[in-house]
Design a protein around this motif. Structure first.
Motif, short mmCIF file in Angstrom:
data_model
loop_
_atom_site.label_atom_id
_atom_site.label_comp_id
_atom_site.label_asym_id
_atom_site.label_seq_id
_atom_site.Cartn_x
_atom_site.Cartn_y
_atom_site.Cartn_z
N GLU A 1 8.75 -43.93 72.29
CA GLU A 1 9.76 -43.48 73.24
C GLU A 1 9.33 -43.74 74.67
OE1 GLU A 1 10.30 -39.44 72.07
OE2 GLU A 1 11.62 -39.97 70.40
N GLU A 2 8.05 -43.56 74.96
CA GLU A 2 7.55 -43.83 76.30
C GLU A 2 7.47 -45.34 76.57
OE1 GLU A 2 3.85 -41.74 76.46
OE2 GLU A 2 4.82 -39.79 76.64
N MET A 3 7.08 -46.09 75.54
CA MET A 3 6.91 -47.53 75.69
C MET A 3 8.25 -48.26 75.82
SD MET A 3 4.81 -50.13 73.16
CE MET A 3 3.92 -48.74 72.53
N HIS A 4 9.25 -47.84 75.05
CA HIS A 4 10.53 -48.54 75.00
C HIS A 4 11.66 -47.69 75.57
CE1 HIS A 4 8.69 -51.67 72.61
NE2 HIS A 4 8.27 -50.77 71.73
N ALA A 5 11.39 -46.92 76.60
CA ALA A 5 12.40 -46.03 77.17
C ALA A 5 13.60 -46.80 77.72
CB ALA A 5 11.79 -45.17 78.27
N ASN A 6 13.38 -48.02 78.18
CA ASN A 6 14.46 -48.79 78.77
C ASN A 6 15.09 -49.78 77.79
OD1 ASN A 6 14.03 -47.53 81.24
ND2 ASN A 6 12.44 -48.99 81.79
N ASN A 7 14.65 -49.78 76.54
CA ASN A 7 15.17 -50.72 75.55
C ASN A 7 15.55 -49.95 74.28
OD1 ASN A 7 15.75 -52.86 73.88
ND2 ASN A 7 13.84 -53.94 74.24
N PRO A 8 16.78 -49.41 74.23
CA PRO A 8 17.18 -48.56 73.11
C PRO A 8 17.17 -49.26 71.75
CG PRO A 8 18.88 -48.59 74.80
CD PRO A 8 17.81 -49.51 75.24
N LYS A 9 17.49 -50.55 71.72
CA LYS A 9 17.50 -51.27 70.43
C LYS A 9 16.09 -51.37 69.85
CE LYS A 9 21.61 -54.05 71.18
NZ LYS A 9 22.17 -55.41 71.30
N GLU A 10 15.14 -51.71 70.68
CA GLU A 10 13.75 -51.81 70.22
C GLU A 10 13.22 -50.43 69.83
OE1 GLU A 10 10.37 -53.77 69.07
OE2 GLU A 10 12.24 -54.67 69.74
N LEU A 11 13.59 -49.42 70.60
CA LEU A 11 13.17 -48.05 70.29
C LEU A 11 13.71 -47.62 68.93
CD1 LEU A 11 11.86 -45.37 71.09
CD2 LEU A 11 13.98 -44.79 72.27
N GLU A 12 14.98 -47.89 68.68
CA GLU A 12 15.59 -47.52 67.41
C GLU A 12 14.89 -48.22 66.24
OE1 GLU A 12 18.23 -45.32 65.14
OE2 GLU A 12 17.93 -45.23 67.29
N LYS A 13 14.56 -49.49 66.43
CA LYS A 13 13.87 -50.26 65.39
C LYS A 13 12.49 -49.66 65.09
CE LYS A 13 12.21 -54.63 65.78
NZ LYS A 13 12.25 -56.05 66.14
N CYS A 14 11.77 -49.32 66.13
CA CYS A 14 10.42 -48.74 65.94
C CYS A 14 10.48 -47.37 65.26
CB CYS A 14 9.72 -48.63 67.29
SG CYS A 14 9.30 -50.20 68.04
N ILE A 15 11.43 -46.54 65.70
CA ILE A 15 11.54 -45.20 65.11
C ILE A 15 11.96 -45.29 63.64
CG2 ILE A 15 12.95 -43.10 65.17
CD1 ILE A 15 12.61 -43.10 68.17
N ASN A 16 12.85 -46.22 63.32
CA ASN A 16 13.24 -46.41 61.92
C ASN A 16 12.05 -46.85 61.08
OD1 ASN A 16 15.88 -45.60 62.28
ND2 ASN A 16 16.64 -47.66 62.63
N GLY A 17 11.17 -47.67 61.66
CA GLY A 17 9.96 -48.08 60.95
C GLY A 17 9.04 -46.90 60.67
N VAL A 18 8.91 -46.01 61.64
CA VAL A 18 8.08 -44.81 61.45
C VAL A 18 8.69 -43.92 60.36
CG1 VAL A 18 7.26 -42.69 62.56
CG2 VAL A 18 7.15 -44.85 63.78
N CYS A 19 10.01 -43.81 60.35
CA CYS A 19 10.68 -42.99 59.32
C CYS A 19 10.48 -43.60 57.93
CB CYS A 19 12.17 -42.87 59.64
SG CYS A 19 12.50 -41.84 61.10
N LYS A 20 10.49 -44.91 57.83
CA LYS A 20 10.26 -45.55 56.53
C LYS A 20 8.83 -45.31 56.05
CE LYS A 20 13.76 -49.11 56.97
NZ LYS A 20 14.07 -50.53 57.11
N ALA B 1 12.25 -39.47 84.80
CA ALA B 1 12.82 -40.76 84.44
C ALA B 1 13.97 -40.59 83.46
CB ALA B 1 11.76 -41.67 83.86
N LYS B 2 13.86 -39.66 82.55
CA LYS B 2 14.92 -39.45 81.56
C LYS B 2 16.12 -38.75 82.18
CE LYS B 2 12.52 -40.87 77.99
NZ LYS B 2 12.81 -42.05 77.25
N THR B 3 15.90 -37.85 83.14
CA THR B 3 17.00 -37.09 83.68
C THR B 3 17.80 -37.87 84.71
OG1 THR B 3 15.55 -36.09 85.33
CG2 THR B 3 15.90 -34.87 83.30
N LEU B 4 17.32 -39.03 85.14
CA LEU B 4 18.10 -39.84 86.06
C LEU B 4 19.29 -40.49 85.36
CD1 LEU B 4 15.31 -41.56 88.15
CD2 LEU B 4 16.79 -39.68 88.82
N VAL B 5 19.22 -40.62 84.05
CA VAL B 5 20.31 -41.16 83.26
C VAL B 5 21.05 -39.99 82.66
CG1 VAL B 5 20.89 -42.62 81.29
CG2 VAL B 5 18.94 -43.19 82.73
N ALA B 6 22.39 -40.04 82.71
CA ALA B 6 23.20 -38.94 82.19
C ALA B 6 22.98 -38.81 80.69
CB ALA B 6 24.67 -39.18 82.49
#
Length: 159
Positions: free
Chosen positions: A66-85, A129-134
């Motif tokens: 989440e910290e590494m890919h905060a600006n790239n939601p697609k890559e973040l989703e892919k990584c998190i799905n890998g951790v869940c698997k 950084a997270k709170t700057l985006v709605a």
């Protein structure tokens, strides 16, 4: 030179504080998810202990991604799905067949529960950084009052 030293100290302090918060966040997320899974899957003590270890390890990975890919939601989703698997494979070896079937059927709800808790923690920790985006529609509608225009008046001449 003093300004540079103060800036350096401030940067070091902020980086250390954010590192400490990410570890705490991972532990909180793992504990929260583990408690829910233990209740719903009715795990014994051995399974509960192992589940907490698995969830802590995976929560640390998720926070890092989440910290590494905060600006790239697609890559973040892919990584998190890998951790869940990865967690699915580990839980398949830990849980009984009935428990794993129950887990597998409701794993989306567990993942959603974890992500909602992560958003709550982000709001509580006040990550700038997270709170700057709605985060939701209410945040997007927030407006700030317009600053007043400064009026310069001429001084009356002295006689």
């Amino acid at each position: 030179m003093k300004r540079f030293a103060y800036t350096l100290v401030l940067v070091l302090f902020v980086s250390i504080a954010s590192f400490a918060q990410s570890g705490t966040t991972a532990e909180q997320r793992a504990k929260n998810l583990s408690d829910k899974m233990i209740r719903e899957l009715q795990l014994n003590n051995y399974q509960s202990r192992k589940l907490r270890e698995i969830n802590l390890k995976n929560a640390k990975k998720m926070v890092e991604f989440e910290e590494m890919h905060a600006n790239n939601p697609k890559e973040l989703e892919k990584c998190i799905n890998g951790v869940c698997k990865e967690r699915d494979v580990e839980l398949e070896n830990l849980l009984s067949t009935a428990q794993y079937s129950q887990y597998y059927g409701s794993r989306k709800s567990f993942n959603t529960y974890d992500r909602e808790y992560a958003v709550l923690l982000q709001k509580q920790n006040g990550k700038v950084a997270k709170t700057l985006v709605a985060q939701d529609k209410a945040d997007a509608k927030r407006t700030f009052s317009q600053p007043e225009t400064a009026v310069i008046k001429e001084a009356s001449p002295r006689n």
